[in-house]
Write a protein that holds these residues in place. Structure first.
Motif, short mmCIF file in Angstrom:
data_model
loop_
_atom_site.label_atom_id
_atom_site.label_comp_id
_atom_site.label_asym_id
_atom_site.label_seq_id
_atom_site.Cartn_x
_atom_site.Cartn_y
_atom_site.Cartn_z
N ASP A 28 7.81 5.68 6.12
CA ASP A 28 7.19 7.00 6.16
C ASP A 28 8.06 7.99 5.38
O ASP A 28 9.28 7.86 5.35
N GLU A 29 7.42 8.97 4.78
CA GLU A 29 8.13 9.95 3.94
C GLU A 29 8.95 9.22 2.86
O GLU A 29 10.16 9.38 2.75
N VAL A 49 3.93 -0.93 3.64
CA VAL A 49 3.01 0.19 3.81
C VAL A 49 3.86 1.46 3.74
O VAL A 49 4.69 1.69 4.62
N ALA A 50 3.68 2.24 2.70
CA ALA A 50 4.46 3.45 2.51
C ALA A 50 3.55 4.67 2.59
O ALA A 50 2.35 4.58 2.31
N ALA A 51 4.15 5.79 2.98
CA ALA A 51 3.39 7.03 3.09
C ALA A 51 4.23 8.17 2.54
O ALA A 51 5.46 8.17 2.67
N MET A 52 3.57 9.14 1.94
CA MET A 52 4.27 10.30 1.39
C MET A 52 3.32 11.49 1.30
O MET A 52 2.09 11.34 1.32
N ASN A 53 3.90 12.66 1.23
CA ASN A 53 3.14 13.87 0.97
C ASN A 53 2.95 14.03 -0.53
O ASN A 53 3.74 13.53 -1.32
N GLY A 92 -3.23 11.45 9.12
CA GLY A 92 -3.40 10.16 9.80
C GLY A 92 -2.71 9.00 9.14
O GLY A 92 -2.98 7.84 9.47
N LYS A 93 -1.77 9.25 8.24
CA LYS A 93 -1.10 8.15 7.52
C LYS A 93 -0.32 7.26 8.49
O LYS A 93 -0.39 6.03 8.42
N SER A 94 0.46 7.87 9.37
CA SER A 94 1.26 7.09 10.32
C SER A 94 0.38 6.35 11.31
O SER A 94 0.66 5.20 11.67
N VAL A 152 0.84 -1.20 0.00
CA VAL A 152 0.00 0.00 0.00
C VAL A 152 0.87 1.24 0.00
O VAL A 152 1.90 1.30 0.68
N LEU A 153 0.44 2.26 -0.76
CA LEU A 153 1.05 3.58 -0.70
C LEU A 153 -0.04 4.58 -0.36
O LEU A 153 -1.05 4.70 -1.06
N MET A 154 0.14 5.30 0.75
CA MET A 154 -0.81 6.33 1.17
C MET A 154 -0.22 7.70 0.88
O MET A 154 0.92 7.98 1.24
N VAL A 155 -1.02 8.54 0.22
CA VAL A 155 -0.59 9.88 -0.16
C VAL A 155 -1.54 10.89 0.46
O VAL A 155 -2.75 10.79 0.26
#
Length: 504
Positions: free
Chosen positions: A301-302, A341-345, A221-223, A212-215
């Protein structure tokens, strides 16, 4: 008999001791490293401080096979036992067929070693080994292998008394029950306000083992969502718990006296991590974060802030579920079957998609920021999820959110359907091309929707098959035997460019 760990597997080592007349000397041969060479001082002090004699003669300890480099301090205890056997203090019959590992303190205490479970698996497979002697703190870990007798010792004197028949039985009882997670200790999805779409995506990811990639903007609330991912995964089964325990044991991350690891790993390395720290390796190869998160969750994260080479080395484990580290001496493989599980702006300042804040980034800066993540890496991420900022009205509301327990039940039911279909502990994400063709057959309407999506979104062959796997998982969550048009449509929306990543 003793053993050493190379990568994740152990290999046998014979500790041969010769005591001869001549000037007093103590030498260790057989390609020992510095830690092994220093063992002669530890062995001598431990024997003396345990009230056992140390021969004032010429002592030679050979570690066979002599053409493989020996590392670590696990040969202290077998060398001490070998000296006492060669000097006639311990009967040779008592040591025959016993595999011995352990580090000695100067006062004779036996300290824990790495890789005890791998050594126990080696002893279990060996026909000429009747028992394994390990430090007391490694006893529960090694006793997972019920096919070999495991003896836990706390001191050299205790082991010698046992071999002479003057001590109680030191055998450790097998315990193959993983540690259960105490109810209420894991972070709960009920604590996350709103974000129904992201929660649904994480449920699908957990049910099928998808990445999953959350943008979204900062504070959306991504983290929080990522930290709750491991709590909705099914409990570890015995083969999975053994795999996780082996990796953590080799890495030296098991707490004293711990047996099987009972919780699914959740790893969240900082974005400054090196390639070796993420993937594994080093002068003395050790598992990296991708292997430490095996059968669990790896949260990055990031994502664009990670070094480009570090991200690119993720391609192999994301595709194959293993990491192969090649060195001049050997080629080692570590398991790496994890959920990424990745997250980015959405942009460098973070507020490109935030309706309440103005983005101050130029189009070139946005393009450069998103370009830090390569297309091949994005192609291996199954679900791309938009996580917008939560409105103030929702934050101040008292709406009761669904708890992790309810989500976990649906995930467990979907995993049971996959077990019946695929056999073994395998989620849908691990299906090969033939299995996808067999289990993800679509009706005419579903084929039409997918055909339009491929043409419109320009999906690669890999993305095409991954979309089918996600659709199969959505059908499993609903308890459907066949993949319908609705399942395909939901799977496709996780590939839509509205997250801003692909539209750059």
């Amino acid at each position: 008999m003793s053993g050493a760990v190379l990568g994740l597997d152990a290999y046998p080592v014979e500790v041969e001791v010769d005591i001869a007349n001549g000037l007093p000397a103590f030498s260790i041969v057989g390609l020992p490293d510095a830690a092994v060479k220093e063992s002669k001082d530890r062995v001598q002090a431990a024997l003396k401080n345990s009230g056992l004699p140390f021969p004032v003669k010429r002592i030679t300890v050979n570690l066979a096979p002599a053409d493989v480099r020996k590392e670590g301090s696990a040969f202290d205890l077998p060398a001490a036992v070998g000296i006492l056997v060669a000097d006639g203090i311990v009967p040779e019959s008592a040591a025959e067929g016993m595999m011995v590992v352990g580090e000695l303190a100067l006062d004779g205490r036996v300290k824990p070693v790495r890789g005890a479970l791998s050594l126990a698996i080696l002893a279990e497979k060996s026909d000429n080994v009747r028992g394994l002697v390990v430090p007391r703190e490694n006893g529960r870990e090694a006793a997972v292998c019920a096919g070999v007798a495991v003896y836990g010792v706390s001191s050299l004197a205790e082991l010698i008394a046992f071999m002479r028949g003057d001590a109680d039985d030191l055998r450790v009882k097998p315990d193959i029950t993983p540690l259960a997670v105490a109810p209420g200790t894991a972070p709960d999805f009920a604590e996350v306000t709103g974000q129904a779409f992201a929660k649904r995506a994480l449920e699908v990811a957990a049910a099928g083992g998808h990445n999953v990639l959350m943008v979204g903007p900062p504070g959306s609330g991504k983290s929080m969502l990522a930290r709750r991912m491991a709590g909705i995964l099914p409990p570890l089964e015995l083969p999975e718990a053994i795999d996780v325990t082996r990796v953590h044991s080799v890495a030296g991350m098991l707490s004293g006296g711990q047996g099987l690891v009972g919780e699914r790993p959740y790893r969240a390395p900082h974005h400054t991590i090196s390639d070796v720290g993420l993937i594994g390796g080093g002068a003395v190869p050790r598992p990296g974060e991708v292997s430490l998160s095996n059968h669990g969750v790896l949260f990055l994260d990031e994502l664009p802030e990670f070094r480009r080479p570090a991200l690119e080395v993720l391609r192999q484990p994301l595709e194959d579920g293993t990491v192969t580290i090649s060195r001049a001496a050997a080629s080692l493989s570590y398991p790496a079957r994890f959920i990424l599980v990745a997250a980015m702006n959405p942009c460098p300042c973070g507020y490109l998609t935030d309706p309440s804040r103005d983005c101050r980034c130029t189009p070139r800066e946005v393009s450069r920021y998103r370009g830090r993540i390569s297309g091949p890496l994005l192609d291996r991420i199954d679900l791309h999820v938009d996580v917008p900022a939560v409105p103030v009205g929702e934050l101040m509301g008292r709406t009761r959110e669904e708890p992790s327990e309810a989500i976990a039940k649906r995930v467990a039911a979907a995993r049971e359907r996959q077990r019946a279909r695929l056999g073994g502990v395998r989620p849908n994400a691990t299906m090969g091309t033939e299995e996808v063709n067999r289990h993800c057959a679509l009706d005419a309407r579903g084929e039409g929707i997918l055909r339009q999506a491929v043409a419109r979104l320009g999906l690669s062959a890999r993305a095409f098959h991954r979309t089918l796997k996600v659709a199969r998982t959505i059908a499993d969550l609903e308890g459907a035997e066949t993949v319908g048009a609705g399942h395909v449509a939901e799977a496709i929306q996780y590939r839509q460019p509205d997250t801003g990543v692909r539209s750059a």
